[in-house]
Design a protein around this motif. Structure first.
Motif, short mmCIF file in Angstrom:
data_model
loop_
_atom_site.label_atom_id
_atom_site.label_comp_id
_atom_site.label_asym_id
_atom_site.label_seq_id
_atom_site.Cartn_x
_atom_site.Cartn_y
_atom_site.Cartn_z
N ALA A 154 38.90 41.85 43.19
CA ALA A 154 39.32 40.44 43.18
C ALA A 154 40.46 40.21 42.19
CB ALA A 154 38.13 39.54 42.82
N ILE A 155 40.45 40.93 41.08
CA ILE A 155 41.53 40.80 40.09
C ILE A 155 42.83 41.32 40.67
CG2 ILE A 155 42.36 41.57 37.82
CD1 ILE A 155 39.38 41.57 36.95
N LEU A 156 42.77 42.46 41.35
CA LEU A 156 43.97 43.01 41.97
C LEU A 156 44.52 42.06 43.04
CD1 LEU A 156 46.04 45.26 42.40
CD2 LEU A 156 44.40 46.37 43.93
N ILE A 157 43.65 41.53 43.86
CA ILE A 157 44.09 40.58 44.90
C ILE A 157 44.69 39.33 44.26
CG2 ILE A 157 43.27 39.08 46.76
CD1 ILE A 157 41.25 41.36 47.42
N ALA A 158 44.07 38.83 43.20
CA ALA A 158 44.60 37.64 42.51
C ALA A 158 45.99 37.93 41.93
CB ALA A 158 43.63 37.20 41.42
N ILE A 159 46.16 39.11 41.37
CA ILE A 159 47.48 39.49 40.82
C ILE A 159 48.52 39.53 41.93
CG2 ILE A 159 48.79 41.40 39.78
CD1 ILE A 159 46.21 42.04 38.15
N LEU A 160 48.18 40.14 43.05
CA LEU A 160 49.13 40.22 44.17
C LEU A 160 49.46 38.83 44.73
CD1 LEU A 160 47.77 43.40 45.96
CD2 LEU A 160 49.87 43.18 44.62
N ILE A 161 48.46 37.97 44.81
CA ILE A 161 48.72 36.60 45.27
C ILE A 161 49.66 35.90 44.29
CG2 ILE A 161 47.66 34.32 45.60
CD1 ILE A 161 45.26 35.79 46.84
N ALA A 162 49.43 36.08 42.99
CA ALA A 162 50.29 35.47 41.97
C ALA A 162 51.72 35.99 42.09
CB ALA A 162 49.73 35.73 40.58
N VAL A 163 51.88 37.30 42.29
CA VAL A 163 53.21 37.89 42.43
C VAL A 163 53.95 37.27 43.62
CG1 VAL A 163 54.42 40.03 43.03
CG2 VAL A 163 52.66 40.04 41.26
N VAL A 164 53.24 37.01 44.69
CA VAL A 164 53.86 36.40 45.87
C VAL A 164 54.14 34.92 45.63
CG1 VAL A 164 53.45 35.80 48.27
CG2 VAL A 164 52.87 38.08 47.45
N LEU A 165 53.23 34.21 44.96
CA LEU A 165 53.38 32.77 44.78
C LEU A 165 54.38 32.37 43.70
CD1 LEU A 165 49.75 31.42 45.21
CD2 LEU A 165 51.65 31.27 46.81
N ILE A 166 54.56 33.19 42.68
CA ILE A 166 55.45 32.82 41.57
C ILE A 166 56.87 32.50 42.06
CG2 ILE A 166 56.60 33.71 39.48
CD1 ILE A 166 53.86 34.95 38.75
N PRO A 167 57.51 33.34 42.88
CA PRO A 167 58.86 32.98 43.37
C PRO A 167 58.84 31.68 44.19
CG PRO A 167 58.43 35.29 43.78
CD PRO A 167 57.15 34.70 43.30
N PHE A 168 57.78 31.49 44.98
CA PHE A 168 57.67 30.28 45.79
C PHE A 168 57.56 29.05 44.89
CE2 PHE A 168 54.84 27.14 47.81
CZ PHE A 168 55.65 26.78 48.88
#
Length: 175
Positions: A154-168
């Motif tokens: 879940a932490i890895l998935i949350a990090i990946l979601i954050a990486v995608v959402l930050i530029p947005f």
């Protein structure tokens, strides 16, 4: 019926149900395509609770609104609960009988193959979306983080979601 079948045949827990659900949702009824199903699984993994229930609820809602959600949840959960009570009672009573031991041991490789096929489908989807270099890089990094370092998925998935959402989010804020 899709969720009833997966509830009845999903021996091995939530992850074992995913390939069965994919067959029903993507191939048989075509409620989603492979990419949508993969995204739904990824997002479902970031939330607490059993994955089969989360998938049934979301897909049921997507297909039939609130009544679809309730129907999918009932069709997914009720057979599982009934079979669990019945089969676990029987299996527990006869656990020392050789054919019961063989049956239990035989299911494990079948579930492993089903999960392997599902994993390969995700690798192929990743390659289509990202290309082989990035897909393999992310797979290797994920294996290292999850298996070597012991990071919670879940932490890895949350990090990946954050990486995608930050530029947005930066684009939205800057406008």
């Amino acid at each position: 019926m899709a969720f009833f079948r997966t509830g009845m045949l999903g021996f091995g827990g939530g992850p074992a149900v995913i390939p069965l659900l994919q067959k029903e949702v993507v191939e048989r009824y075509q409620w989603m395509n492979d990419d949508e199903f993969g995204d739904t699984i990824a997002l479902s993994n970031t939330m607490p609770g059993p994955i089969a229930t989360k998938l049934a609820g979301y897909i049921g809602y997507k297909v039939g609104g609130v009544w679809g959600l309730l129907t999918a949840l009932a069709a997914s959960v009720i057979p599982t609960v009934l079979l669990m009570v019945l089969l676990l009672g029987v299996l527990q009573r006869y656990k020392d009988v050789p054919w019961v031991q063989n049956m239990s041991q035989t299911v494990v490789p079948v579930v492993a193959v089903m999960l392997g096929v599902l994993a390969w489908n995700f690798v192929q989807q990743s390659q289509k979306a990202l290309g082989w270099k990035i897909a393999i890089f992310l797979i290797v990094i994920s294996v290292l983080l999850l298996e070597v370092i012991g990071l919670h998925p879940a932490i890895l998935i949350a990090i990946l979601i954050a990486v995608v959402l930050i530029p947005f989010i930066k684009r939205v804020v800057s406008k």
